[in-house]
Design a protein around this motif. Structure first.
Motif, PDB file in Angstrom:
ATOM      1  N   SER A  59       0.819  -1.205   0.000  1.00 24.29           N
ATOM      2  CA  SER A  59       0.000   0.000   0.000  1.00 24.29           C
ATOM      3  C   SER A  59       0.854   1.255   0.000  1.00 24.29           C
ATOM      4  O   SER A  59       1.981   1.244   0.499  1.00 24.29           O
ATOM      5  CB  SER A  59      -0.904   0.011   1.230  1.00 24.29           C
ATOM      6  N   SER A  61      -0.123   3.909   1.585  1.00 19.33           N
ATOM      7  CA  SER A  61      -0.347   4.612   2.850  1.00 19.33           C
ATOM      8  C   SER A  61       0.347   3.955   4.035  1.00 19.33           C
ATOM      9  O   SER A  61       0.071   4.288   5.183  1.00 19.33           O
ATOM     10  CB  SER A  61      -1.859   4.712   3.093  1.00 19.33           C
ATOM     11  N   LYS A  62       1.192   2.969   3.795  1.00 20.34           N
ATOM     12  CA  LYS A  62       1.984   2.337   4.856  1.00 20.34           C
ATOM     13  C   LYS A  62       1.105   1.785   5.987  1.00 20.34           C
ATOM     14  O   LYS A  62       1.344   2.022   7.166  1.00 20.34           O
ATOM     15  CB  LYS A  62       3.002   3.335   5.457  1.00 20.34           C
ATOM     16  N   SER A 124      -3.032  -1.762  -1.832  1.00 18.12           N
ATOM     17  CA  SER A 124      -3.532  -0.392  -1.728  1.00 18.12           C
ATOM     18  C   SER A 124      -5.044  -0.400  -1.583  1.00 18.12           C
ATOM     19  O   SER A 124      -5.716  -1.295  -2.119  1.00 18.12           O
ATOM     20  CB  SER A 124      -3.151   0.393  -2.987  1.00 18.12           C
ATOM     21  N   LEU A 159      -8.248   6.005   7.937  1.00 21.17           N
ATOM     22  CA  LEU A 159      -8.005   6.396   6.544  1.00 21.17           C
ATOM     23  C   LEU A 159      -9.272   6.954   5.912  1.00 21.17           C
ATOM     24  O   LEU A 159      -9.238   7.957   5.209  1.00 21.17           O
ATOM     25  CB  LEU A 159      -7.506   5.190   5.732  1.00 21.17           C
ATOM     26  N   GLU A 162      -9.889  10.396   7.167  1.00 17.81           N
ATOM     27  CA  GLU A 162      -8.968  11.361   6.563  1.00 17.81           C
ATOM     28  C   GLU A 162      -9.437  11.768   5.176  1.00 17.81           C
ATOM     29  O   GLU A 162      -9.275  12.906   4.752  1.00 17.81           O
ATOM     30  CB  GLU A 162      -7.559  10.758   6.465  1.00 17.81           C
ATOM     31  N   ASN A 163     -10.057  10.791   4.475  1.00 23.52           N
ATOM     32  CA  ASN A 163     -10.529  11.072   3.117  1.00 23.52           C
ATOM     33  C   ASN A 163     -11.873  11.786   3.101  1.00 23.52           C
ATOM     34  O   ASN A 163     -12.348  12.186   2.061  1.00 23.52           O
ATOM     35  CB  ASN A 163     -10.653   9.772   2.312  1.00 23.52           C
TER      36      ASN A 163
END
Lengths: 438, 310
Positions: A59, A61-62, A124, A159, A162-163
Motif C-alpha cells: 500500500s 499509505s503504509k 492499496s 483512513l 482522513e478522506n
C-alpha cells in the motif's frame, strides 16, 4: 408382589454396594464441574506462546507499519513478552508482480516449515474494499483473527475519516456510533439473560440424559448377563418376567435416586458452606434453578423418562445374546435421546413456537424438550394455570409421558417374556410383533 | 398321583420335540426320565416348569393344574447352569432362596450347613467366579434345594461331576427322598437311573417308549441275558445258536438270549473254545431294554462303561 421386592432389593443392593457407585457419586460432580469450568478457564487464559508473522505491504499509505505497531499491546500471560512478533515487514512497490510472487512463495515455504504462523498482505485501498487484504495461515486462531480485524478496522476507519470531510478522531467516531444493548427483564422484574437460561437448561437436561443412558445400559447388560449365563431359566421359574423386569428397573432406579439425594445433600452442604464464605450464588441462576416448578418437573421427567427408557434398554437386552449384538439395537434408542438436543437448539431460540410446543409433547422427547421449555418459560411467568400456559402444557405432556411409559412397559413385558429365553438366533421384527399379540 | 403330565405335546416349527407324553409321578419317589440326547427330556422338564407352554395337554401337580403357587414348591436345576458371577456365594444362595419365597431368616441358617456338606464352606464370602466348574455346580444344587421344596426337578444333575461328587449327590438325593421329597431327574446315562431310581420313564424321539417301576420293568423283560467274561477272542459268540444279540463291553460280553434258548448249552459251547472266568445269568440292563424296545440304533445311545461314574 413379594417377588418384585426381592428382585428390587437385590438389584438395589448389588449396585449400591459396588465401588463404582461410590466412585461415581464423588467423581460425577467433579466431572460435571470440570465440563462447565474448564472451557471458560481455557478461553479466558491468555496465550502462552509467541507467534511469528510476516507482513507484506504494497500500500502507498503504509498500513503495514501501523498494523505492526498496533500489535505491540498484546502480551503473553507474563505481561512482559510480546505475543506477536513480526518476523519480516516487507514493503514492495505495487507494480512489481514478479518480486511479489517470489516473496510470497518464500514466505509460504516459511509458513509450511512452521517458522511463521501468519502472512498478512496489504494492498492499496484497504479502506475501500476488504479484497485488498489477505491473511494466510495454516492454523489460524479465532482470537487472533478477531484482534487483527479489530486493529485493521481502526486503521481503515482512520483512513476513511482522513478522506472525508468529518473532522473527528477515530475514537470519538467509534464512541458516537456505538451499538446499543437492549436491557431485558421478565414479567417478575428479574433480569435473567439468555445465557443463564441456556446454561441452566443444559445442566438439568444433561443430568436427565446421563442418568437415562448410563443406568439404561446397566440394565441392558444385566439382562444380557442373565441370559448368557442361563440364570434366566431359574429366574423365570421363580418370578414372572414382568416382576423381574420391573424389579430390575425400579431397583436400579432406586439406586439412582439414592445417588441424586446424595448429590443434592452434597450440593446443599456446599451451598451452606459458600454462604458462610460469603460467596453468593448469582441471583439470576438461583431464580431459574431454584424455581419450584422447574424442580418439580425435573423430578417427574427424570423419574418417568428413566422408567420409559430403561424399559426400552431392558427390552433390547432381552432380544440379544451379547453386548456386541446389542450395539445394533441400541442405536435407535440412543438416537431418541440425542435427537432432542438437536431439536433443542431451535426450541431454546423460540420456546413458545408451535414447533416447540408440538415437539415437546411427544412423550419420547418430553423429558428433555419440555424440561428445556419449563426452564426457559416457567421462572418468568407470573400466572400459572393447569389448563393453559407452561404449567398446563407441561402437565399435559407429563400425563402423556406416564401413559406412554405404561404402554411401553406393557408391550416390552410381552416381548421380554419370550425374548429372555431365546438363545442363539436374533428374532425378526415379524416375530417380535407376533410375541406382542400372542 | 403327585405330578401328572397329560398328553403334552410340543413342536418347534415342523419338528416334534415331545409327542403326546403322559406320565405319573407318585409322591416321595425318585423318578428318572431317561433317553438319549435330543430325545425331548429337557423340553418335557421345561414344560413342567412352565418355562415353555405345551402346544396341547396339561401338567397337574398335587391335584391342580400348575399355577403360580407351584414355583415356590419346586426346586429346579436347569440343564444349562449359571449363577451371578459377581455375587458372593452367600448373596447368591440368599437371593435364590428369597426368589422362591423362603424367608431370609430361615434361609440364612441353612446356608452354612449346606455349604459344609458340599465342601464349599471356605468360599461362603467369595465371589461365584472364583469357583471351579464342579464347585459351581454343587453351589447351584444348593440354591435348588435350600428353600426345602416339596418336589425337586433336576435336568442332567450328574453331567460334569467327578465320581466322588456323583456319589455325594446320590446320597443327598436319597436323604431328600427319605425326608419325603419327590425327586424327578433326567439323565442320558442309563446306569445312573438304574442304580438310583424307583420309577423310570424312557423317552426316545419325543415319545414315551416305556415307564413304570424299575423292578417291574426288569421282571417283565425276564432273566434273559448272560454276562460272560472270557480269555481270548469272543467274536464267535455272536453266531452261537440261541444268542440273539451280543454287546461287547471289552472286559466282558453281554448276551441277549433268544426265546427258549438254553443257557447251559451256550456255556458248554463257549468253554469248548475259550477259558471262561465268569458266567452269570443277569437281568438285562436298562440300556439293553431301551435298545430293544425303542428300536433305535445303538450308536445313538450312550453305552454304559465298565467302572463308569460310581
Amino acid at each position: 408382589m413379594d417377588k418384585f421386592w426381592v428382585v428390587f432389593k437385590n438389584e438395589y443392593s448389588q449396585v449400591v454396594q459396588k465401588k463404582s457407585f461410590i466412585v461415581g457419586i464423588l467423581l460425577t460432580p467433579i466431572l460435571m464441574g470440570s465440563f462447565i469450568l474448564l472451557p471458560s478457564y481455557f478461553a479466558r487464559k491468555t496465550a502462552s506462546n509467541t507467534e511469528y508473522l510476516a507482513v507484506v505491504d504494497q500500500s502507498a499509505s503504509k498500513i503495514g507499519e501501523g498494523f505492526v505497531s498496533s500489535l505491540e499491546q498484546y502480551k503473553l500471560e507474563d505481561d512482559q513478552t510480546q505475543q506477536y512478533i513480526v518476523d519480516t515487514l516487507i514493503t514492495i512497490h505495487r507494480g512489481d508482480t514478479a518480486e511479489y510472487n517470489r516473496i510470497i512463495d518464500s514466505l509460504k515455504t516459511a509458513l509450511n516449515n512452521d517458522e511463521i504462523k501468519y502472512i498478512m498482505i496489504f494492498k492499496s485501498g484497504v479502506e475501500m474494499a476488504d479484497s485488498n487484504m489477505l491473511l494466510i495461515s495454516n492454523a489460524e486462531g479465532i482470537r487472533t483473527v478477531n484482534r487483527f480485524e479489530k486493529e485493521i478496522s481502526k486503521i481503515a476507519s482512520t483512513l476513511r475519516l482522513e478522506n472525508s470531510n468529518v473532522n473527528l478522531s477515530v475514537d470519538s467516531v467509534l464512541a458516537l456510533t456505538r451499538r446499543v444493548t437492549l436491557p431485558q427483564q421478565d414479567a417478575k422484574g428479574e433480569s435473567v439473560d439468555f445465557g443463564t437460561k441456556w446454561f441452566a437448561s443444559m445442566m438439568f437436561v444433561m443430568v436427565i440424559y446421563f442418568i437415562i443412558i448410563g443406568y439404561g445400559q446397566v440394565i441392558m447388560r444385566s439382562v444380557i448377563e442373565e441370559k448368557s449365563s442361563r440364570i434366566m431359566e431359574v429366574l423365570v421359574s421363580s418370578v414372572t418376567p414382568f416382576q423381574l423386569m420391573l424389579g430390575k428397573i425400579l431397583g436400579l432406579g432406586g439406586a439412582t435416586l439414592t445417588q441424586l439425594f446424595i448429590w443434592i445433600a452434597l450440593g446443599l452442604l456446599v451451598y451452606a458452606g459458600s454462604g458462610a464464605l460469603a460467596m453468593n450464588i448469582d441471583p439470576a441462576v438461583a431464580h431459574v434453578a431454584f424455581n419450584p416448578l422447574v424442580l418439580v418437573f425435573f423430578a417427574l421427567f427424570l423419574i418417568f423418562g428413566y422408567i420409559m427408557f430403561s424399559t426400552l434398554f431392558a427390552l433390547v437386552g432381552s432380544l440379544v445374546n451379547s453386548d456386541k449384538e446389542a450395539q445394533n439395537y441400541i442405536f435407535p434408542v440412543t438416537m431418541l435421546l440425542v435427537l432432542p438436543f438437536i431439536i433443542g437448539i431451535s426450541i431454546i431460540q423460540e420456546p413458545n413456537s408451535n414447533m416447540a410446543r408440538y415437539m415437546s409433547m411427544i412423550p419420547l422427547f418430553t423429558p428433555t424438550l419440555m424440561m428445556m421449555r419449563v426452564i426457559f418459560i416457567a421462572p418468568s411467568a407470573t400466572h400459572y394455570s393447569f389448563f393453559s400456559g407452561i404449567l398446563g402444557e407441561a402437565t399435559l405432556a407429563f400425563i402423556l409421558l406416564v401413559l406412554t411409559t405404561l404402554l411401553i412397559i406393557w408391550v416390552s413385558a410381552r416381548i421380554f417374556r419370550v425374548g429372555i429365553l431365546m438363545y442363539g438366533k436374533r428374532p425378526t421384527l415379524a416375530e417380535i410383533v407376533k410375541w406382542v399379540r400372542y | 398321583m403327585y405330578l401328572v403330565l397329560e398328553n403334552i405335546r410340543k413342536t418347534y416349527d415342523t419338528k416334534v420335540a415331545v409327542e403326546s407324553l403322559s406320565l405319573s409321578v407318585p409322591k416321595g419317589v425318585l423318578y428318572g426320565i431317561i433317553g438319549p440326547n435330543g430325545a425331548g427330556k429337557t423340553t418335557t422338564i421345561r414344560m413342567i416348569m412352565n418355562i415353555i407352554a405345551p402346544d396341547s395337554g396339561q401338567v397337574i401337580f398335587d391335584g391342580k393344574p400348575v399355577d403360580k403357587t407351584f414355583v415356590d414348591r419346586v426346586g429346579y436345576l436347569p440343564e444349562e447352569r449359571g449363577l451371578y458371577k459377581k455375587m458372593t456365594l452367600r448373596e447368591v444362595i440368599l437371593y435364590m432362596a428369597e426368589l422362591k419365597g423362603c424367608k431370609p431368616a430361615a434361609a440364612k441358617g441353612r446356608i452354612m450347613p449346606w455349604l459344609e456338606r458340599m465342601g464349599l464352606e471356605a468360599y461362603v464370602d467369595k465371589k461365584v467366579e472364583e469357583l471351579s466348574k464342579g464347585m459351581a455346580q454343587k453351589l447351584q444344587f444348593v440354591t435348588t434345594i435350600l428353600h426345602e421344596p416339596e418336589i425337586i426337578i433336576l435336568d442332567e444333575l450328574f453331567s460334569g461331576l467327578d465320581p466322588l461328587n456323583v456319589e455325594l449327590m446320590k446320597n443327598v438325593l436319597l436323604e431328600q427322598k427319605r425326608a419325603g421329597k419327590t425327586i424327578l431327574f433326567s439323565t442320558h446315562v442309563m446306569e445312573q437311573a438304574e442304580k438310583l431310581c424307583d420309577f423310570i420313564c424312557m423317552i426316545s424321539r419325543g415319545k414315551k417308549v416305556l415307564d413304570g417301576k424299575i423292578g417291574d420293568i426288569k421282571a417283565k423283560f425276564g432273566k434273559n441275558a448272560i454276562q460272560v467274561e472270557i480269555e481270548g477272542d469272543g467274536s464267535f459268540i455272536r453266531s452261537l445258536p440261541g444268542v440273539s444279540a451280543v454287546t461287547d463291553y471289552n472286559n466282558y460280553h453281554e448276551l441277549r438270549l433268544a426265546a427258549n434258548a438254553n443257557p447251559h448249552s451256550i456255556l458248554k459251547q463257549i468253554i469248548e473254545r475259550v477259558t471262561v472266568r465268569r458266567f452269570e445269568l443277569v437281568e438285562p440292563s436298562l440300556y439293553d431294554i431301551f435298545i430293544d424296545i425303542a428300536k433305535v440304533d445303538p450308536s445313538e445311545v450312550e453305552k454304559p462303561k465298565e467302572a463308569a461314574n460310581g
